[in-house]
Scaffold this active site. Structure first.
Site, mmCIF file in Angstrom:
data_model
loop_
_atom_site.group_PDB
_atom_site.id
_atom_site.type_symbol
_atom_site.label_atom_id
_atom_site.label_comp_id
_atom_site.label_asym_id
_atom_site.label_seq_id
_atom_site.Cartn_x
_atom_site.Cartn_y
_atom_site.Cartn_z
ATOM 1 N N ARG A 97 0.808 -1.225 0.000
ATOM 2 C CA ARG A 97 0.000 0.000 0.000
ATOM 3 C C ARG A 97 0.837 1.269 0.000
ATOM 4 O O ARG A 97 0.387 2.301 -0.487
ATOM 5 C CB ARG A 97 -0.921 0.021 1.223
ATOM 6 C CG ARG A 97 -1.880 -1.141 1.311
ATOM 7 C CD ARG A 97 -2.847 -1.153 0.141
ATOM 8 N NE ARG A 97 -3.840 -2.216 0.283
ATOM 9 C CZ ARG A 97 -4.656 -2.593 -0.690
ATOM 10 N NH1 ARG A 97 -4.594 -1.986 -1.866
ATOM 11 N NH2 ARG A 97 -5.523 -3.563 -0.506
ATOM 12 N N HIS A 199 -17.581 -6.272 -3.035
ATOM 13 C CA HIS A 199 -17.450 -4.829 -3.263
ATOM 14 C C HIS A 199 -18.493 -4.344 -4.270
ATOM 15 O O HIS A 199 -18.844 -3.162 -4.276
ATOM 16 C CB HIS A 199 -16.059 -4.489 -3.802
ATOM 17 C CG HIS A 199 -14.956 -4.714 -2.823
ATOM 18 N ND1 HIS A 199 -14.421 -5.960 -2.594
ATOM 19 C CD2 HIS A 199 -14.280 -3.861 -2.016
ATOM 20 C CE1 HIS A 199 -13.455 -5.860 -1.689
ATOM 21 N NE2 HIS A 199 -13.357 -4.604 -1.327
ATOM 22 N N ASP A 271 -16.510 -5.386 7.510
ATOM 23 C CA ASP A 271 -15.768 -4.962 6.332
ATOM 24 C C ASP A 271 -16.287 -3.567 5.976
ATOM 25 O O ASP A 271 -17.244 -3.062 6.588
ATOM 26 C CB ASP A 271 -15.983 -5.956 5.182
ATOM 27 C CG ASP A 271 -14.850 -5.932 4.163
ATOM 28 O OD1 ASP A 271 -14.067 -4.961 4.157
ATOM 29 O OD2 ASP A 271 -14.748 -6.882 3.364
#
Length: 526
Positions: A97, A199, A271
């Site tokens: 990241r 998602h 999440d």
């Protein structure tokens, strides 16, 4: 390790207590104009208000370099009256990241090398996270990826069997526990056998309880026994476990099964609540209230943090949520913060050559290459002289999921580009939209390199279908020379079902330059 002073929970107002249960997302870069996802990442003024005035409990960071993150975490902690949990999705190391840190291959690569690397992966990830102010690893994934069509877990999982996942999970947690960070097992009750990305929409798993007891639950039980600090929910619908609610919103799944049956006493975090798999089901306020009622301690990335705080407070005041329920969550958050919130940043821990060496070993030792003789010597001598010039009809065709999101592993200096170029290959970079219009008539020999792996938000694209059609056409025209896949072994399997036995091929879980070079060199690109 020095402890921190946290206020007595009962001295906090209801708003302050509920705010501690909220984790918002911010860009790791320092200025508002650098924000990469403005629909999710808060500008500095709003972020400062949420931290300093409302007292949100934590921040999840994405984007920026490791040194920038160290500055950002110091800045945010200076705004906070109560120390923050600062999280990141760093399943493949801090460098996944944040540039300037160690980036490991996807976790599934560990199955091709010694499992000692799982412990090293956890240790190095934790060490470098602490160095830049991150105290909560949203890792490891303990889903069993037993569905080859899974578009979002895929190579992010440690393996395709319960045993593979459990062994690597124990190693990762043991490594991470050497440093003061929280670890996270995700995604409960199990996201590995889905063919839909949560998602983008809500997956459904129709397995019965016995199947969950045999496959999905053991890795979580194993992680709990190994000392996992938090468990992340999955936005999936499992009618055999709860016929009414998805897991994130299910009291039966989060409280009755995870808390009571499996005995988990740590933090339960949702999440991200901005994901369509949950966000499309109701209003953001109703979803957050339902998640707390289900048993969640942390509301991760709600659509509107302030509206979420107000909605949960209103539910408490109306008697819909018991005040003791909020207190119990804040107490778990206090326990976590006592463990990890007293560590200064230390950038000297970055750039450790030994850490980089270990990551490179995983990347290069987990590759696979087949070639009966080196590829560049296999074309009747065409390519066996590195100083010779080819005709302009040799093509290096690079296929990616999206050419706008691959700069981290593919650019003009990448081995996948430079090594074929040194042999006078022309280059084309294509994606699923351009493959249909690709003109190959002017090329006599074509070398294909595919960069494709499971990732959030990609979903079930038709990249593989179009690539496979192209491979069939090139084989029929006797133009295809070799294929290399960087990323998913499931993609490789599809190609191998088409390739003749003598066709050279290569594979790497990692898409990073070290892996590219290792594969291509074994194929003869020196």
């Amino acid at each position: 390790m020095p402890s921190i002073n946290l206020p007595d929970i009962d001295t906090l107002s209801l708003v302050e207590q509920v705010s501690q249960m909220v984790v918002v997302r911010a860009c790791g870069m320092l200025y508002d104009h650098q924000i990469q996802y403005p629909q999710w990442e808060l500008p500095q003024e709003i972020l400062k208000t949420l931290i300093g005035e409302y007292g949100v409990g934590g921040v999840i960071l994405l984007g920026g370099s490791a040194p920038e993150i160290a500055l950002k975490t110091q800045q945010m902690q200076s705004w906070a009256k109560i120390p923050l949990l600062i999280a990141a999705d760093i399943e493949e190391g801090v460098g996944q990241r944040f540039s300037g840190a160690t980036w490991f291959p996807p976790p599934m690569a560990l199955q091709n090398v010694a499992m000692k690397y799982a412990e090293a992966m956890g240790r190095i990830t934790a060490e470098e996270a602490v160095a830049i102010g991150i105290n909560w690893l949203l890792a490891p994934i303990v889903d069993v990826n037993n569905n080859p069509e899974n578009p979002v877990i895929n190579v992010r999982a440690f393996g395709i069997t319960v045993g593979e996942v459990m062994g690597a999970t124990r190693g990762f947690i043991a490594g991470a526990k050497q440093y003061p960070v929280l670890t996270t097992a995700k995604h409960f009750p199990g996201h590995g056998d889905t063919s839909v990305d949560s998602h983008l929409q809500t997956p459904t798993l129709s397995h019965d309880r016995q199947r969950f007891d045999n496959v999905e639950f053991p890795p979580f039980i194993n992680a709990i026994a190994a000392g996992i600090d938090s468990v992340m929910t999955a936005h999936i619908f499992v009618p055999e476990l709860d016929p009414q609610n998805i897991a994130t919103l299910s009291h039966q799944i989060l409280t009755n099964i995870l808390r009571k049956e499996l005995g988990f006493e740590g933090l339960i975090t949702t999440d991200a609540l901005i994901m369509s798999g949950v966000a499309n089901l109701d209003s953001p306020e109703a979803i957050s209230v339902q998640a707390v009622k289900a048993g969640a301690d942390i509301l991760l990335m709600p659509v509107d943090a302030i509206a979420t705080i107000r909605a949960v407070c209103a539910a408490v005041e109306a008697g819909e949520i018991d005040r003791d329920r909020i207190r119990a969550s804040v107490q778990r958050i206090w326990n976590a913060k006592q463990k990890v919130c007293s560590n200064p940043t230390d950038l000297s821990k970055l750039g450790n050559p030994e850490n980089l060496k270990i990551a490179k070993e995983v990347a290069t030792n987990s590759i696979s290459v087949y070639s009966s003789i080196p590829y560049l010597q296999s074309k009747n001598g065409h390519l066996n002289n590195s100083n010779s010039r080819l005709d302009t009809n040799y093509l290096n065709l690079i296929i990616v999921d999206d050419p706008l999101t691959c700069e981290e592993f593919l650019n003009a200096r990448s081995p996948a580009v430079l090594l074929p170029k040194s042999k006078s290959f022309q280059r084309i970079v294509a994606d699923r939209l351009t493959l249909a219009n690709l003109q190959t008539e002017g090329f006599n020999r074509i070398f294909i390199q595919v960069f494709s792996r499971g990732n959030p938000f990609i979903g079930n694209t038709n990249l593989h279908e179009k690539t496979l059609l192209l491979v069939k056409d090139l084989l029929a025209a006797r133009k295809l020379d070799a294929v290399v896949v960087y990323g998913s072994p499931y993609t490789l399997d599809q190609f191998l079902s088409l390739l003749p036995s003598e066709m050279p091929w290569g594979f790497s879980y990692s898409q990073q330059p070290e892996a590219q070079a290792a594969v291509l060199q074994q194929l003869g690109f020196e």
